[in-house]
Design an enzyme around this catalytic site. Structure first.
Site, PDB file in Angstrom:
ATOM      1  N   GLN A  73       0.830  -1.201   0.000  1.00 14.81           N
ATOM      2  CA  GLN A  73       0.000   0.000   0.000  1.00 14.81           C
ATOM      3  C   GLN A  73       0.870   1.258   0.000  1.00 14.81           C
ATOM      4  O   GLN A  73       0.392   2.341  -0.303  1.00 14.81           O
ATOM      5  CB  GLN A  73      -0.940   0.007   1.215  1.00 14.81           C
ATOM      6  CG  GLN A  73      -2.000  -1.081   1.148  1.00 14.81           C
ATOM      7  CD  GLN A  73      -2.967  -1.071   2.320  1.00 14.81           C
ATOM      8  OE1 GLN A  73      -3.243  -2.121   2.873  1.00 14.81           O
ATOM      9  NE2 GLN A  73      -3.510   0.073   2.695  1.00 14.81           N
ATOM     10  N   ARG A  75      -9.545  -0.569   7.228  1.00 16.12           N
ATOM     11  CA  ARG A  75     -10.503   0.344   6.606  1.00 16.12           C
ATOM     12  C   ARG A  75     -10.924   1.474   7.544  1.00 16.12           C
ATOM     13  O   ARG A  75     -12.096   1.772   7.726  1.00 16.12           O
ATOM     14  CB  ARG A  75     -11.738  -0.396   6.107  1.00 16.12           C
ATOM     15  CG  ARG A  75     -12.365   0.394   4.961  1.00 16.12           C
ATOM     16  CD  ARG A  75     -13.433  -0.344   4.246  1.00 16.12           C
ATOM     17  NE  ARG A  75     -13.930   0.497   3.172  1.00 16.12           N
ATOM     18  CZ  ARG A  75     -14.244   0.055   1.965  1.00 16.12           C
ATOM     19  NH1 ARG A  75     -14.121  -1.203   1.672  1.00 16.12           N
ATOM     20  NH2 ARG A  75     -14.703   0.872   1.061  1.00 16.12           N
ATOM     21  N   CYS A  76      -9.909   2.081   8.160  1.00 17.25           N
ATOM     22  CA  CYS A  76     -10.193   3.275   8.967  1.00 17.25           C
ATOM     23  C   CYS A  76      -8.880   3.994   9.147  1.00 17.25           C
ATOM     24  O   CYS A  76      -7.829   3.455   8.895  1.00 17.25           O
ATOM     25  CB  CYS A  76     -10.760   2.905  10.327  1.00 17.25           C
ATOM     26  SG  CYS A  76      -9.552   2.155  11.414  1.00 17.25           S
ATOM     27  N   GLU A 104     -13.213   5.189   4.233  1.00 15.33           N
ATOM     28  CA  GLU A 104     -13.252   4.470   5.498  1.00 15.33           C
ATOM     29  C   GLU A 104     -14.395   4.898   6.401  1.00 15.33           C
ATOM     30  O   GLU A 104     -14.712   4.211   7.370  1.00 15.33           O
ATOM     31  CB  GLU A 104     -11.893   4.633   6.165  1.00 15.33           C
ATOM     32  CG  GLU A 104     -10.835   4.072   5.211  1.00 15.33           C
ATOM     33  CD  GLU A 104      -9.414   4.353   5.595  1.00 15.33           C
ATOM     34  OE1 GLU A 104      -9.182   5.409   6.200  1.00 15.33           O
ATOM     35  OE2 GLU A 104      -8.555   3.516   5.307  1.00 15.33           O
TER      36      GLU A 104
END
Lengths: 287, 806
Positions: free
Chosen positions: B237, B384-385, B760
């Site tokens: 990522q 996902r945050c 997110e």
């Protein structure tokens, strides 16, 4: 998730398949649709040196009516069961149950024989077979045996199938016209084994249960036949008190494992709930 | 050429710029199976590596015997910690200031830990080799329960640092203690509690979960002995960060390391960190001189690479009788597993958990977080945050509901009463953040009106009566959540990773014919950057989005960036695009002025070019300016049309949203049905509404999974019980509810285009909405809080505990 080395065999006759299984003994495993064995091999929980693929055995496929029975070839896929007019007309509970097995991709490959033969307590079809009082034909090198499903399952992954034998036919007596049926399955998600499931076949007479059989999935080391529970409802109109008693009688024979689906107490409880719901729904569709 | 027959609206539409529901350009290859992922890469002579992993959660390694494995046909090498010590790589630094074993050095600390790396000519041989490695273990006492970690007689896990009482984030008070992090005013907060009219206190746990992207973590490492160069293709990522980490720990010159992230099949935070597989594949390639591929399987992904959450939050709120909050106090027990490998900005051991005051005007607050070691896999990633933001949002949103229950107040009303008001922005929170913009009342009102909230409460009251009368076995819950996120890490004044400020970058190069390429420091894992970034450029400089190629992931060609996670791509890289585009536009204006023979100040921007003020026919399109940039620039000006921007954001962005979930639960089986889920998001300026909706759908689906079933579960001896998708809940389309999306727009005042980031938000807001719905359903039976996940059996257990089922 990479299997160990193995030899692949694809016999074209039942005799050849039986011979291969006899010759290699414990080192060989028959392969049907591959949805139980292949994952086990990928985890190296099963490490057969010889894989005997039954796909080329045409004699093990198909669904036909013989007098008062339906005969199903074990290599018939779940998808073929779902597409069969004979099944939906004469054994609608099998149609209903096949629809809750895994997902379409699995049902295209997975077979009824693979589902019932190896004694996996999580599979759906063994309890159905018990409820329907099926008979399995087992072919070995020397003899062909007809074994009642009620004698077949001996423990988790232990069955009456001897090394060197192959299941070649499943014979199911056709239930009476107008019978009621239901398969109630509680599962966490599509593709999962049952947290608890109950199959019911019954007939009604004057608003009361005339005959009844109840099968249970994934609530013990093997599929179970809840005979006491079935006996309790005969002659009743399935009032709430009777349903409660039937659930309790069924729960009494359950011994599920605690796992991600829930603790023992929960799985037994919902097993009872599935029995009551299946009884009620079966009665509602009986004529 | 500008087509003068087109209307202004038609010219704007042709650009497919901001606000356009432009179809995702990446989907052309993805939907045809033509994506290019790491595992698609096949290099000549490529070898395959696989790990021997520990079956024990805590054990001493007595011996490792490689002999049988080395005799397996195809096996070329078996690496152990002893081999890695030769190149000083048996341990590696973590992003959180700890060190982590690459291969087990003397002991193992979690089930699934990497013990040896087998290198073979094919994947099958590698696995056969793994089975043949003989490791002798001596089992040690196991620590799984985080609440027992700091007991005096708890087993000591990290013998390597047992006497080192000063950690990367201050003093440690026990060998299993990693750090204590505090923020806020303790005295003022304690004082507020001592005179509180009403107070609540609850242990709110957020279970251990896993991001579980469909593509697992993987890489191919190829060392060129002649050039002394290492090329790594991987599921990264943040490819530039990986390059720098490799340069620092492998002592290779950074220009000789080439890191390439090809297409990535989902990340969700799982692919931020550096894993032993990368190091081992690189070492194996250096040793063998051949490319080495390492691909994690599903079980390895779920059990060994980074988990998320495992936060045990004791939340207290003080309030007046009228329901005005006066203080917030939270203590967190943070289970980090065997090594502190959290992927947070370096100075933030608990991430941005101090966003825990949420959307409410708390006069004072105090937070303390204790990080501890257990015999579980390391990690603690932002699944996902933004960093620890979903934990914070879950904590405050559950706690507000519990307070509402205690006050006998409607949870929506309590929220409305305590919201930060529009005129308070920029708002300085008690825990140190400066919220950029918000209009919470408008958003919540819109949500409540849309779902007909009052009717739902009436229906619920009627249903509860019917339940009490025995007419139904179903209970109904309405979950309300109002969240405020903090994303876009981050300003260099408070955010860095290993000392590198968390800016992001964009390089735009326009070609003579009016097309161009934008290269970015971020890396999409499915977010649709190739589509949305081009839309920003289209609106900024009037080049149609379809004429802009967006390229990411190759450290040789992309400008240095910190990567994609924590919803930072739009807030940071999106700003870099706009600023780079504006540099181009400024040069373009000079060229246009020269060509139109006017002063620059006499020009005005008009959709896709410059027009002379007051002379509408004197117009030069951006396309023509591009051509001119390569042949007739003003005297003294360099030809060409390109710009680079490294954007250091002045602040974070604070997206927010109002979610409502309506759920029915059968008390006899615990089976729930999500009847309705409404999600209103305010992410500021909306670049591509269709992509926003897709992001919200995906994030809500993950939120649903977490709240209603996901859990990485261990037994007391440290065995992972959820190592496959059979037991780790990944919902299919069949389980996933229908999503309704909605929005308001409150732009960020400090972002060049006002965008805040959205990927997110739905996970941050979704989890409390689901959990609040379940808890709301049970509340009338006397329950204040039921821990997640709310799977069937736990719902049934709650009903049983409350005396309403079997």
């Amino acid at each position: 998730m990479i299997p160990g080395p193995f030899e692949y065999h694809r016999p074209t006759t039942i005799a050849d398949a039986v011979k291969l299984l006899c010759d290699f003994g414990d080192d060989a495993r028959p392969l049907a649709g591959g949805h139980s064995l292949i994952p086990m091999m990928k985890l190296r929980l099963a490490t057969p040196s010889h894989l005997i693929d039954l796909q080329a055995l045409e004699a093990l496929k198909g669904i036909r009516r013989e007098a008062e029975s339906i005969v199903i070839g074990p290599m018939t896929t779940q998808h073929e069961l779902l597409s069969s007019q004979i099944i939906s007309k004469s054994l609608p509970i099998l149609h209903e149950a096949a629809l809750v097995i895994a997902d379409p991709q699995v049902r295209y490959r997975g077979t009824i024989g693979g589902n019932i033969a190896n004694g996996d307590p999580g599979n759906d079809m063994p309890a159905l077979m018990m409820t329907l009082d099926a008979t399995y034909r087992l072919v070995g090198t020397d003899e062909t045996r007809e074994v009642s499903v009620r004698d077949y399952y001996q423990g988790a992954y232990f069955t009456a199938l001897e090394p060197g034998e192959i299941m070649t036919a499943i014979t199911i007596p056709v239930p009476p016209v107008g019978h009621g049926y239901a398969y109630e399955k509680l599962k966490r998600k599509i593709g999962d084994y049952a947290t608890a499931a109950a199959a019911v076949i019954l007939t009604m007479s004057d608003g009361k249960v005339a005959t009844c059989s109840i099968g249970l999935t994934n609530l013990s080391e093997t599929a179970l036949l809840a005979e006491d529970a079935a006996q309790l409802v005969i002659g009743t109109a399935l009032d709430d008190a009777t349903l409660k008693k039937a659930s309790a009688a069924a729960e009494a024979i359950m011994s599920p494992a605690a796992d991600g689906r829930g603790p023992v107490e929960y799985r037994k409880h919902v097993g009872g709930v599935m029995v009551a719901r299946a009884l009620k729904r079966a009665a509602s569709v009986a004529v | 050429m500008n087509d003068i027959t087109l209307t202004r609206e038609e010219r704007e539409a042709k650009l497919e710029g901001l606000g356009c529901r432009r179809k995702r350009v990446e989907d052309i290859r993805f939907t045809q199976g033509k994506g290019n992922y790491v595992d698609d890469l096949k290099l000549p002579g490529m070898l395959h590596g696989d790990f021997v992993r520990s079956p024990y959660a805590h054990a001493r390694i007595k011996s490792i015997n490689k002999d049988a494995a080395l005799k397996v046909p195809g096996v070329l090498a078996v690496l152990t910690a002893e081999d890695l010590k030769g190149v000083n790589l048996a341990w590696m630094p973590t992003l959180a200031g700890d060190v982590q074993m690459v291969l087990a050095d003397g002991k193992v600390l979690f089930q699934g830990q990497e013990v040896a790396f087998v290198v073979a000519t094919d994947r099958y041989a590698a696995d056969d080799g793994v089975v043949a490695v003989d490791v002798e273990y001596e089992a040690l006492p196991v620590l799984i329960d985080p609440f027992k970690a700091l007991e005096p007689d708890a087993p000591v896990l990290r013998e390597d640092i047992k006497d080192k009482m000063d950690g990367a984030h201050g003093p440690r008070r026990h060998p299993n203690h990693i750090f204590e992090w505090t923020v806020g005013d303790k005295e003022l907060t304690d004082a507020a509690f001592s005179k509180a009219e009403v107070a609540i206190k609850e242990l709110i746990s957020y279970q251990r979960v896993h991001p579980s992207p469909l593509e697992t973590c993987q890489c191919v490492c190829s060392f060129d002995k002649i050039k002394g160069e290492l090329t790594i293709w991987g599921t990264f990522q943040a490819p530039h960060v990986i390059r720098t980490v490799v340069a620092l720990i492998a002592k290779l010159p950074e220009q000789k390391i080439h890191v390439i992230s090809p297409d990535i099949g989902g990340g969700f935070g799982n692919k931020v960190g550096a894993y032993p597989g990368y190091i081992c594949a690189a070492v194996a390639s250096i040793v063998t001189g051949k490319p080495v591929k390492w691909v994690e399987d599903r079980i390895e992904n779920l059990t060994a690479t980074s988990f998320a959450r495992d936060y045990h939050m004791t939340a207290e709120i003080a309030a007046t009788k009228e329901g005005k909050v006066t203080a917030l106090r939270v203590h967190v027990l943070a289970d980090h597993g065997a090594f502190d490998a959290c992927a947070d900005p370096s100075k933030w051991p608990a991430g941005f958990f101090n966003i825990v005051t949420g959307s409410y005007d708390f006069p004072t607050a105090y937070v303390s977080v204790d990080g501890i070691y257990t015999n579980k896999a390391p990690g603690g990633v932002a699944y996902r945050c933004s960093f620890r933001v979903t934990e914070a949002a879950y904590c405050i949103e559950r706690a507000m509901d519990i307070l509402a229950q205690k006050l006998g107040m409607d949870p929506a009303e309590l929220r409305m009463k305590n919201f930060i008001k529009p005129e308070q922005f920029p708002y300085h929170s008690a825990l140190g953040w400066e919220y950029d913009s918000g209009d919470y009342q408008t958003a919540l009102n819109k949500a409540l009106e849309t779902v007909k909230y009052e009717d739902l409460r009436k229906e619920q009251a009627a249903k509860r009566e019917a339940f009490r009368r025995g007419e139904t076995r179903e209970i109904m819950g309405v979950g309300v959540c109002f969240f405020t996120e903090i994303v876009g890490a981050g300003p260099s004044k408070n955010c860095d990773i290993l000392g590198i400020a968390m800016f992001d970058s964009c390089e735009i190069r326009l070609h003579p014919t009016g097309a161009g390429i934008a290269r970015m420091g971020t890396k999409s894992q499915g977010q649709g950057h190739e589509t949305t970034y081009a839309q920003i450029i289209a609106s900024e400089i009037g080049i149609p989005a379809e004429d802009i190629t967006v390229e990411e992931g190759n450290t040789d060609t992309a400008p240095y960036g910190l990567g994609t996670y924590g919803s930072r791509s739009t807030p940071v890289a999106g700003a870099a695009i706009a600023t780079a585009a504006r540099k181009i536009k400024a040069k373009a204006q000079m060229i246009a002025a020269y060509r139109l023979e006017v002063h620059e100040d006499d020009l005005e921007w008009d959709v896709d070019g410059f027009r002379v003020k007051g002379l509408p026919e004197k117009f030069m399109s951006m396309k023509d300016i591009c051509w001119a940039a390569y042949n007739s620039v003003p005297p003294g000006m360099e030809p060409g049309l390109e710009a680079v921007s490294y954007y250091d954001p002045p602040n974070m962005t604070y997206p927010f949203g109002a979610y409502v979930c309506v759920m029915d639960i059968d008390v006899d089986t615990g089976v729930y049905k999500v009847r309705r889920f409404y999600a209103l998001d305010d992410c500021g300026t909306r670049i591509n509404p269709m992509i926003i909706e897709g992001q919200v759908h995906g994030g809500l689906t993950e939120a649903f999974a977490i709240a209603m079933g996901q859990e990485i579960r261990y037994d007391e001896t440290g065995n992972v019980l959820t190592g496959s998708f059979m037991d780790f809940f990944l919902p299919t389309a069949m389980e996933t509810p229908h999503w309704e999306t909605d929005y308001t727009v409150t732009p960020s005042p400090h972002h060049p285009i006002g965008a805040k980031g959205v990927g997110e938000s739905p996970n941050v807001g979704g989890v409390p909405a689901f959990s609040n719905a379940v808890n709301d359903a049970f509340s009338f039976l006397g329950s204040t809080h039921i821990q997640m996940p709310h799977d069937f059996w736990r719902n049934w257990q709650a009903a049983k505990r409350l005396g309403v089922t079997g």
